[in-house]
Enzyme design. Sequence first.
Site, PDB file in Angstrom:
ATOM      1  N   CYS A  81       0.758  -1.200   0.147  1.00 22.94           N
ATOM      2  CA  CYS A  81      -0.603   0.352   0.025  1.00 22.94           C
ATOM      3  C   CYS A  81       0.722   1.322  -0.010  1.00 22.94           C
ATOM      4  O   CYS A  81       1.435   1.565  -1.549  1.00 22.94           O
ATOM      5  CB  CYS A  81      -1.133   0.305   1.041  1.00 22.94           C
ATOM      6  SG  CYS A  81      -2.443   1.600   1.142  1.00 22.94           S
ATOM      7  N   HIS A 185      -3.742  -4.749  -0.621  1.00 21.40           N
ATOM      8  CA  HIS A 185      -3.550  -5.546   0.898  1.00 21.40           C
ATOM      9  C   HIS A 185      -3.416  -6.516   0.867  1.00 21.40           C
ATOM     10  O   HIS A 185      -4.735  -7.442   0.914  1.00 21.40           O
ATOM     11  CB  HIS A 185      -4.588  -4.928   1.767  1.00 21.40           C
ATOM     12  CG  HIS A 185      -4.412  -3.120   2.696  1.00 21.40           C
ATOM     13  ND1 HIS A 185      -3.713  -2.667   3.238  1.00 21.40           N
ATOM     14  CD2 HIS A 185      -4.314  -1.914   1.933  1.00 21.40           C
ATOM     15  CE1 HIS A 185      -3.295  -2.516   3.384  1.00 21.40           C
ATOM     16  NE2 HIS A 185      -3.940  -0.974   2.427  1.00 21.40           N
ATOM     17  N   GLU A 187      -2.668  -9.351   2.180  1.00 21.91           N
ATOM     18  CA  GLU A 187      -2.867  -9.358   3.746  1.00 21.91           C
ATOM     19  C   GLU A 187      -4.217 -10.089   4.656  1.00 21.91           C
ATOM     20  O   GLU A 187      -5.052 -10.179   4.980  1.00 21.91           O
ATOM     21  CB  GLU A 187      -2.265  -8.994   5.732  1.00 21.91           C
ATOM     22  CG  GLU A 187      -3.294  -7.871   5.560  1.00 21.91           C
ATOM     23  CD  GLU A 187      -2.249  -6.186   4.746  1.00 21.91           C
ATOM     24  OE1 GLU A 187      -2.022  -6.803   3.399  1.00 21.91           O
ATOM     25  OE2 GLU A 187      -2.429  -4.878   4.983  1.00 21.91           O
TER      26      GLU A 187
END
Lengths: 207, 254
Positions: A81, A185, A187
């Site tokens: 990001c 992202h 994750e």
Amino acid sequence: MERIGILRMPLGNLQSVWNALYTSGFDPEFVDEHSNFDDFSHLIIPGVGHFKAVMDHLHDKDLPKRILDFAASGRPTLGICVGMQLLGLSSTEGDVETQGLGLVNGMVTRLPTEGQVLPHVGWSTVEFKRSHPVTEQLKQGRDYYFVHSYAMTAEIEDPVIGVSSYGRDFVSIVGQDNVVGFQFHPEKSQANGLQLLTNFAYWDGKC
Amino acid sequence: MLKKRIIPIQLLNGGRLVKSIEFGGFRDVGDPVKSSSVYNSQFADELILLNVAREPRSIASLLDVVVEVSKVSFMPLAIGGGIASSHDAAALIRNGADKVVMNTVAYRNLNVITETANRFGSQAVIVSIDVRWDPSMNDYVLYSNCGMTTEHVTLEQHIGRVIGAGAGEIMVQSIDRDGSMSGFDTKLINRAMAVSPAPVIGAGGSGNYDQLREAFLETGVSALACGSLFNFSDSNPLRAKAFLANYGLPFKKV
């Protein structure tokens, strides 16, 4: 052996990146200005917030040189990001243009506001432009979770691994030598995101 | 193009998940961490976890749950119920929430929205609006405090205020439809969408895939939150999206 360092950043949800790697079978550690970067095989720069504020934080802690030295050693380095945006040459976020780390050849500018809401939040498609060890086993045209108002454009095609679109095309995966960056992202992008992080963790930094 | 979202909505009461009917009559529907793990494996697009325990109205019980849920769920996580300050919001975000859901505080103190949005971005603030249809007034009436307190503000006024304060997403929940499994209130969703520049999440009434199709196609809403559909029927987000994709609705590809 992989020993993964996650750079502590002033804002945001660092634990999610740690959780995603941990559940994938790794045991990452948080690193900061007091850490010995030589202890680590891989470095992850997460990031939420304002480009200039984050860059100022890094300068306050004398971290840019540590990151640049780490990357110069050929070890795999990942930005997520705003962490990806920091890898670029510069960003227009803030009153003045702010210099980035200059590890990849890309400039960060604001996404268009005409006819759409910023930030760009949600699941959007990533199209791979070339193959890379970090995107192995991942299928073309899958969706990843984005939250951002600024994005990278590349003057030359070489560092572009993936592109996405929100009002304009932008670079969603960038890679130059041993450095890669994800605008989305991983994750928070479920199985495909975790696969990207796993690929990064097993990557030796060579293309 | 942004993809449509199917969001399981999980209600927390004293460490257990419950499902309500018109905000009452809680039935136990499982453990929040195990349930979130299952939704993660079913490729839900996002999770909403709301604390509905009436006493005490605080975020204390949410903090631990967020930590555990974020270990098993690798998708955006929205948490709320009892947020009273921007400190509460920050604590939830530090513990693993990507977004916070504010309801009652949005009527009392708009600064909490503004402070949170300034610090974490507007995308981190969902304002949830609970609504009943009042036949005598021939209009929707807004409720705070778990549906117990009437608010004297119109839907349009309230949405205008919270968006102005920095909210990045609006969830409209029909109390009448909650737990009824009778379908979404598309009229309510359309009213909210007509005035909200931010994405709208429709909630209340999910019972089968046809109702999801109807709500998406009749309103163009960006997300639907579903409780009973996934709690009480042989349904899951993966099957829901497979069904809806046949009607040309765009969902994330995994």
